[in-house]
Enzyme design. Structure first.
Site, PDB file in Angstrom:
ATOM      1  N   HIS A 249      51.957   8.161   7.195  1.00  0.00           N
ATOM      2  CA  HIS A 249      52.545   9.040   6.170  1.00  0.00           C
ATOM      3  C   HIS A 249      53.731   8.424   5.437  1.00  0.00           C
ATOM      4  CE1 HIS A 249      55.531   9.746   9.283  1.00  0.00           C
ATOM      5  NE2 HIS A 249      56.311  10.297   8.380  1.00  0.00           N
TER       6      HIS A 249
HETATM    7  C1  UD1 Z   1      59.223  14.035   6.032  1.00  0.00           C
HETATM    8  C2  UD1 Z   1      60.419  13.129   6.348  1.00  0.00           C
HETATM    9  C3  UD1 Z   1      59.975  11.985   7.238  1.00  0.00           C
HETATM   10  C4  UD1 Z   1      59.265  12.498   8.466  1.00  0.00           C
HETATM   11  C5  UD1 Z   1      58.111  13.384   8.026  1.00  0.00           C
HETATM   12  C6  UD1 Z   1      57.359  13.962   9.194  1.00  0.00           C
HETATM   13  C7  UD1 Z   1      62.150  12.892   4.612  1.00  0.00           C
HETATM   14  C8  UD1 Z   1      62.715  11.959   3.613  1.00  0.00           C
HETATM   15  N1  UD1 Z   1      60.975  12.525   5.147  1.00  0.00           N
HETATM   16  O1  UD1 Z   1      58.291  13.256   5.288  1.00  0.00           O
HETATM   17  O2  UD1 Z   1      61.112  11.253   7.652  1.00  0.00           O
HETATM   18  O3  UD1 Z   1      58.787  11.399   9.219  1.00  0.00           O
HETATM   19  O4  UD1 Z   1      58.645  14.464   7.247  1.00  0.00           O
HETATM   20  O5  UD1 Z   1      56.196  14.605   8.760  1.00  0.00           O
HETATM   21  O6  UD1 Z   1      62.745  13.906   4.902  1.00  0.00           O
HETATM   22  N2  UD1 Z   1      53.730  18.940   2.247  1.00  0.00           N
HETATM   23  C9  UD1 Z   1      52.815  19.918   2.525  1.00  0.00           C
HETATM   24  N3  UD1 Z   1      53.164  20.862   3.444  1.00  0.00           N
HETATM   25  C10 UD1 Z   1      54.348  20.861   4.089  1.00  0.00           C
HETATM   26  C11 UD1 Z   1      55.283  19.853   3.777  1.00  0.00           C
HETATM   27  C12 UD1 Z   1      54.945  18.892   2.867  1.00  0.00           C
HETATM   28  O7  UD1 Z   1      51.729  19.964   1.973  1.00  0.00           O
HETATM   29  O8  UD1 Z   1      54.588  21.739   4.926  1.00  0.00           O
HETATM   30  C13 UD1 Z   1      53.382  17.902   1.259  1.00  0.00           C
HETATM   31  C14 UD1 Z   1      54.096  18.149  -0.043  1.00  0.00           C
HETATM   32  O9  UD1 Z   1      53.242  17.914  -1.101  1.00  0.00           O
HETATM   33  C15 UD1 Z   1      55.197  17.125  -0.077  1.00  0.00           C
HETATM   34  C16 UD1 Z   1      54.640  16.001   0.802  1.00  0.00           C
HETATM   35  O10 UD1 Z   1      53.792  16.644   1.760  1.00  0.00           O
HETATM   36  O11 UD1 Z   1      55.498  16.701  -1.363  1.00  0.00           O
HETATM   37  C17 UD1 Z   1      55.719  15.263   1.517  1.00  0.00           C
HETATM   38  O12 UD1 Z   1      56.582  16.167   2.205  1.00  0.00           O
HETATM   39  P1  UD1 Z   1      58.132  15.829   2.404  1.00  0.00           P
HETATM   40  O13 UD1 Z   1      58.795  16.877   3.203  1.00  0.00           O
HETATM   41  O14 UD1 Z   1      58.746  15.468   1.090  1.00  0.00           O
HETATM   42  O15 UD1 Z   1      58.112  14.458   3.199  1.00  0.00           O
HETATM   43  P2  UD1 Z   1      57.186  13.958   4.405  1.00  0.00           P
HETATM   44  O16 UD1 Z   1      56.304  12.885   3.883  1.00  0.00           O
HETATM   45  O17 UD1 Z   1      56.560  15.096   5.145  1.00  0.00           O
END
Ligand code: UD1
Length: 368
Positions: free
Chosen positions: A207
């Site tokens: 991820h």
């Molecule tokens: C975040 C953390 C990362 C951690 C990871 C664990 C930061 C910078 N990154 O990354 O350190 O290892 O979580 O999973 O804080 N999304 C969904 N559903 C959700 C949450 C997110 O669909 O419940 C999708 C959204 O489109 C979002 C993307 O996943 O834009 C990324 O989510 P985000 O919270 O920005 O970062 P992660 O890649 O999950």
């Protein structure tokens, strides 16, 4: 002197890896008298599979407050947490705020609390990848600089913090809280049914932006995983970020065994049963070290070096030749043997509670 009855601890969590770290601390503090706790969920992770299931399996209370910030760019997400958390902290007026790990919610809460002169404790302090292209590295550096109490999981954390000028008396090596959750739920993972799983498999998670946000990089990683899949079936729980990128880049992934993101216990069971784990996660490098399962990390560096020096972790970066070689070694029965690092014993949460309670009198002294 102010009575300890008044000690109010507010925890801020936001993402899947935060929950496994906060649960043991909440539990340890609940057993102590004279402590009141508030749990704030920023809502950075909001999917049922990334959030609610984790809270319930880990036995965490329902959050007292959910800030519902959701997704966004780094600046937007961090700013939203700051805007929405400030009024909660002002209203609830805790004696100390605990933040966990290195995600955007962590650094946002750290900024809010330090400006309000609320005492800040960072759980999982001192980790450094020395790679500032990783958003988490920025979050770690800023959070540690602002924290008043720094709880480290291993000796390298203490060394990094002292090198950065953090006073030694603020650093407390308590061990790895995430391993507390693993120890607690390992019996449930062992009892977990393994229906539909191949006899032998490689478990894959992916991820990190550096691996999934660029179409050429992601395509080459998936290409190598297809090759691995010819020797050892790949089981791949798909993070929402990775799912989106695969769809956006129109990549063909039909042959890989994809599943939805899994709850904690089910995922632990999958890790335990894997011939090898291939990942870019931080926490999984630690969990495989504890479980003694070989781990091939698709990163050039790690903020968790003890998983390499003591544990079962090997950094393969984006060297796919090396990946093939290491998978072949696993299949030939030649796996890296490791040991469990000191203080990864299931009691880190208790040690954090000890430190916080020992400081209780100091905590209630007004700052500034
Ligand atoms: C975040 C953390 C990362 C951690 C990871 C664990 C930061 C910078 N990154 O990354 O350190 O290892 O979580 O999973 O804080 N999304 C969904 N559903 C959700 C949450 C997110 O669909 O419940 C999708 C959204 O489109 C979002 C993307 O996943 O834009 C990324 O989510 P985000 O919270 O920005 O970062 P992660 O890649 O999950």
């Amino acid at each position: 002197m102010v009575s300890r009855e008044a000690m109010h601890i507010l925890h801020v969590v936001g993402t899947r890896p935060n929950f496994m770290k906060a649960a043991p601390v909440l539990r340890a503090l609940k057993k102590r008298s004279g402590v009141r706790q508030t749990l704030v969920h920023t809502g950075q992770h909001y999917d049922q599979n990334l959030s609610d299931v984790f809270l319930s399996q880990l036995g965490m209370p329902q959050p007292d407050v959910n800030l519902e910030v959701g997704s966004g760019s780094h600046a937007v997400q961090t700013a939203e947490v700051m805007k929405r958390l400030e009024s909660v902290v002002l209203e609830r007026n805790p004696d100390v705020v605990l933040v966990y790990g290195d995600v955007n919610s962590t650094v946002a809460a750290a900024l809010v609390c330090s400006k309000l002169l609320i005492r800040l404790a960072h759980v999982e302090a001192g980790l450094r990848s020395f790679d500032r292209t990783m958003p988490e590295e920025i979050n770690r550096i800023v959070t540690d600089k602002l924290a008043d109490i720094l709880f480290t999981p291993s000796e390298d954390g203490d060394v990094n913090l002292q090198r950065e000028g953090i006073p030694v008396e603020n650093i407390h090596r308590v061990g790895n809280v995430m391993i507390d959750s693993l120890v607690q739920l390992l019996p449930a993972a062992i009892a977990c049914p393994t229906n539909g799983l191949p006899q032998r498999y490689a478990l894959v998670t992916l991820h990190r932006p550096a691996n999934v946000d660029n179409s050429i990089v992601l395509e080459s990683i998936l290409g190598s995983l297809l090759e691995v899949n010819e020797q050892l079936e790949v089981v791949f729980p798909l993070h929402p970020r990775t799912r989106q990128r695969i769809a956006q880049f129109g990549l063909n992934i039909e042959k890989l065994h994809f599943v939805e993101p899994l709850p904690y216990v089910e995922f632990l069971s999958l890790q335990r049963g894997a011939a090898v784990v291939i990942t870019d996660s931080g926490g999984i490098q630690e969990e495989t070290t504890y479980l003694g399962v070989p781990c091939l990390t698709l990163r050039r560096n790690t903020e968790r070096p003890v998983t390499v020096t003591l544990g079962t972790n090997i950094l393969v970066g984006q060297d796919f030749e090396r990946l093939r070689y290491e998978v072949a070694s696993v299949l030939a029965g030649k796996t890296k043997k490791g040991s469990i690092p000191p203080l990864w014993d299931g009691h880190a949460g208790e040690r954090i509670a000890d430190v916080l309670l020992a400081q209780a009198t100091g905590l209630l002294t007004p700052l500034g």
